[in-house]
Enzyme design. Structure first.
Site, short mmCIF file in Angstrom:
data_model
loop_
_atom_site.label_atom_id
_atom_site.label_comp_id
_atom_site.label_asym_id
_atom_site.label_seq_id
_atom_site.Cartn_x
_atom_site.Cartn_y
_atom_site.Cartn_z
N GLY A 33 0.83 -1.21 0.00
CA GLY A 33 0.00 0.00 0.00
C GLY A 33 0.86 1.25 0.00
O GLY A 33 2.09 1.18 0.10
N ASP A 87 3.27 -2.27 8.04
CA ASP A 87 2.19 -2.30 7.04
C ASP A 87 1.26 -1.11 7.26
O ASP A 87 1.37 -0.40 8.27
CB ASP A 87 1.42 -3.63 7.18
CG ASP A 87 0.68 -4.00 5.91
OD1 ASP A 87 0.62 -3.19 4.97
OD2 ASP A 87 0.16 -5.13 5.85
N GLY A 88 0.33 -0.91 6.35
CA GLY A 88 -0.68 0.15 6.49
C GLY A 88 -2.01 -0.46 6.93
O GLY A 88 -2.08 -1.64 7.26
N ALA A 89 -3.06 0.36 6.93
CA ALA A 89 -4.39 -0.14 7.29
C ALA A 89 -5.44 0.78 6.69
O ALA A 89 -5.15 1.93 6.34
CB ALA A 89 -4.55 -0.19 8.81
N LYS A 100 -8.07 -4.23 6.68
CA LYS A 100 -7.03 -4.09 5.68
C LYS A 100 -7.49 -4.73 4.37
O LYS A 100 -8.49 -5.43 4.35
CB LYS A 100 -5.74 -4.79 6.16
CG LYS A 100 -5.03 -4.01 7.25
CD LYS A 100 -3.73 -4.67 7.67
CE LYS A 100 -2.81 -5.03 6.56
NZ LYS A 100 -2.45 -3.90 5.68
N GLY A 101 -6.72 -4.47 3.31
CA GLY A 101 -6.99 -5.17 2.06
C GLY A 101 -7.58 -4.33 0.96
O GLY A 101 -7.94 -4.85 -0.09
N GLY A 103 -5.92 -2.62 -0.89
CA GLY A 103 -4.99 -2.90 -1.99
C GLY A 103 -5.01 -4.36 -2.44
O GLY A 103 -4.29 -4.74 -3.36
N GLU A 109 -0.84 -10.53 3.75
CA GLU A 109 -0.55 -9.64 4.89
C GLU A 109 -0.95 -10.32 6.21
O GLU A 109 -0.20 -10.27 7.20
CB GLU A 109 -1.32 -8.33 4.75
CG GLU A 109 -0.81 -7.47 3.60
CD GLU A 109 -1.70 -6.26 3.33
OE1 GLU A 109 -1.20 -5.30 2.75
OE2 GLU A 109 -2.90 -6.28 3.67
N LYS A 127 -7.64 7.31 9.16
CA LYS A 127 -7.94 5.87 9.29
C LYS A 127 -8.55 5.50 10.64
O LYS A 127 -9.01 4.38 10.83
CB LYS A 127 -6.64 5.06 9.09
CG LYS A 127 -5.92 5.33 7.78
CD LYS A 127 -6.67 4.78 6.61
CE LYS A 127 -6.05 5.02 5.26
NZ LYS A 127 -4.83 4.32 4.96
C1 A5P Z 1 -3.15 -3.63 1.09
O1 A5P Z 1 -3.87 -4.76 0.73
C2 A5P Z 1 -3.78 -2.99 2.26
O2 A5P Z 1 -4.00 -3.80 3.36
C3 A5P Z 1 -3.11 -1.69 2.66
O3 A5P Z 1 -2.13 -1.88 3.63
C4 A5P Z 1 -4.16 -0.77 3.17
O4 A5P Z 1 -5.18 -0.75 2.18
C5 A5P Z 1 -3.66 0.63 3.42
O5 A5P Z 1 -3.21 1.19 2.23
P1 A5P Z 1 -2.74 2.70 2.14
O6 A5P Z 1 -1.58 2.86 3.03
O7 A5P Z 1 -2.41 2.86 0.68
O8 A5P Z 1 -3.91 3.55 2.54
#
Ligand code: A5P
Length: 237
Positions: A33, A87-89, A100-101, A103, A109, A127
């Site tokens: 992400g 990771d992001g969320a 999550k997800g 992306g 993940e 978020k």
């Molecule tokens: C990827 O599948 C996701 O879990 C990302 O980590 C989540 O969507 C956060 O993405 P961004 O940092 O782009 O907002």
């Protein structure tokens, strides 16, 4: 909701703070992400020669990014436990349950998160939510053959599943060649663990984007470059 430029500054602040948690020799699981990308770049800036860091990527996109930064990636054949995941969320609650997800990398993940001692998420302030399902749909990865059956089962439970499609209108496929249902609940979730378990019990469901009790720390960035760190209840600070 912060403006886009502020959101970018927030993401960058969180990403830089997460990179400080990496040490030479850390075994690190790399998320996917836009925010995870900033964190991976920040780690690469700190350790331009790798310094013994061993990494596994959660998606093909992250794999390509890591390789472009000259990072020697490992496979799960070679490492199957990690000191740190960055990771992001899409949504984060006060208890650090997350969605999550967006992306599409949720299965890998979540698998890596389960193998990791400290899961650290980096997010901008947009978020944060009171309850999961408040602003983001919950992605559910599904085996294509079973997708129509799973979709009907979700509708029967009062959920609204939308099959994710690519720009060509065809079902969008994950790195595991599965389809994704973006599921909207009728109301924000009071018990995300229960919904996660119910969905995972449906034949054909590979996993969901609900991460309950898996995250240790969330770093929320602020536009002035400062960060706020939140630790999940019951996890070491
Ligand atoms: C990827 O599948 C996701 O879990 C990302 O980590 C989540 O969507 C956060 O993405 P961004 O940092 O782009 O907002």
């Amino acid at each position: 909701m912060p403006e886009a430029a502020d959101r970018d500054r927030e993401k960058m602040a969180a990403a830089r703070a997460a990179a400080l948690r990496v040490r030479p020799g850390t075994r690190v699981a790399l998320g996917t992400g836009t925010t995870a990308t900033l964190a991976i770049r920040a780690i690469a800036e700190r350790f331009p020669h790798g310094e013994g860091i061993e990494a596994v990527a959660s998606s093909r996109a992250t794999e390509a990014l890591a390789r472009s930064l000259g990072w020697p990636l490992r496979s799960l054949e070679e490492i199957s436990s990690f000191d740190l995941m960055v990771d992001g969320a899409d949504e984060v609650t006060e208890r650090l349950d997350v969605t999550k997800g967006h992306g599409g990398a949720l299965f890998r993940e979540k698998l890596l998160a389960r193998l990791t001692r400290e899961v650290v998420l980096v997010v901008d302030s947009s978020k944060m939510v009171d309850r999961l399902g408040a602003r983001a749909a919950i992605p559910v990865e599904v085996v294509p053959f079973a997708q129509p059956v799973v979709r009907r089962a979700l509708v029967d439970r009062g959920l609204r599943p939308d099959l994710r499609r690519g720009p060509d209108g065809r079902p969008w496929l994950t790195d595991n060649a599965n389809e994704l249902l973006d599921v909207r609940p009728p109301a924000p979730l009071a018990d995300p663990a229960r919904l996660d378990a119910e969905l995972r019990a449906l034949p054909g469901v590979v996993d969901t984007g609900l991460f309950v009790g898996l995250v240790h720390r969330v770093i929320v960035g602020h536009a002035d470059g400062s960060v706020e760190e939140r630790v999940a209840p019951g996890k070491p600070a």
